[in-house]
Write a protein that holds these residues in place. Structure first.
Motif, PDB file in Angstrom:
ATOM      1  N   PRO A 151       0.818  -1.211   0.000  1.00 42.00           N
ATOM      2  CA  PRO A 151       0.000   0.000   0.000  1.00 42.00           C
ATOM      3  C   PRO A 151       0.851   1.260   0.000  1.00 42.00           C
ATOM      4  N   ALA A 152       0.368   2.273  -0.694  1.00 39.25           N
ATOM      5  CA  ALA A 152       1.087   3.542  -0.809  1.00 39.25           C
ATOM      6  C   ALA A 152       1.408   4.125   0.552  1.00 39.25           C
ATOM      7  N   ALA A 153       0.529   3.954   1.528  1.00 41.93           N
ATOM      8  CA  ALA A 153       0.728   4.529   2.846  1.00 41.93           C
ATOM      9  C   ALA A 153       1.962   3.963   3.559  1.00 41.93           C
ATOM     10  N   LEU A 154       2.440   2.809   3.131  1.00 37.57           N
ATOM     11  CA  LEU A 154       3.594   2.184   3.780  1.00 37.57           C
ATOM     12  C   LEU A 154       4.915   2.502   3.104  1.00 37.57           C
ATOM     13  N   ILE A 155       4.862   3.185   1.978  1.00 37.84           N
ATOM     14  CA  ILE A 155       6.072   3.454   1.210  1.00 37.84           C
ATOM     15  C   ILE A 155       6.654   4.804   1.573  1.00 37.84           C
TER      16      ILE A 155
END
Length: 101
Positions: A91-95
């Motif tokens: 997920p984008a939030a983890l990158i």
């Protein structure tokens, strides 16, 4: 072979707005050469079974990825040589686009 893939991608990406970075290990040894594709606000993808011969197709995939709103490129839209490349998505939030400390 990973160094050969890296070199092929660097050569193919020359003059384009693509950042190719070498990393030590993505812990996917049984899946051949691997890479991660990411952009802020989009899913990141762990890709495997890559070879230097696929570098042009990888760059074609990157164009599709960049054009996608979420970072998802449906299998039917990917170059045929990359049909089995997806190992996982993040997920984008983890990158975070920073080097590990």
């Amino acid at each position: 072979m990973g160094a050969n893939l890296h070199d092929a991608l660097l050569a193919s990406a020359e003059g384009r707005n693509i950042d190719v970075r070498k990393v030590e290990c993505l812990s996917a040894c049984s899946s051949g050469c691997t890479a991660v594709v990411s952009m802020p606000g989009k899913w990141a993808w762990l890709l495997g079974r890559l070879t230097p011969e696929k570098s042009d197709d990888i760059l074609e995939y990157l164009k599709l990825y960049e054009a996608s709103r979420t970072g998802t490129v449906m299998p039917s839209k990917r170059p045929a040589s990359l049909s089995d490349m997806v190992l996982g998505r993040i997920p984008a939030a983890l990158i975070a686009l920073q080097e590990p400390s």
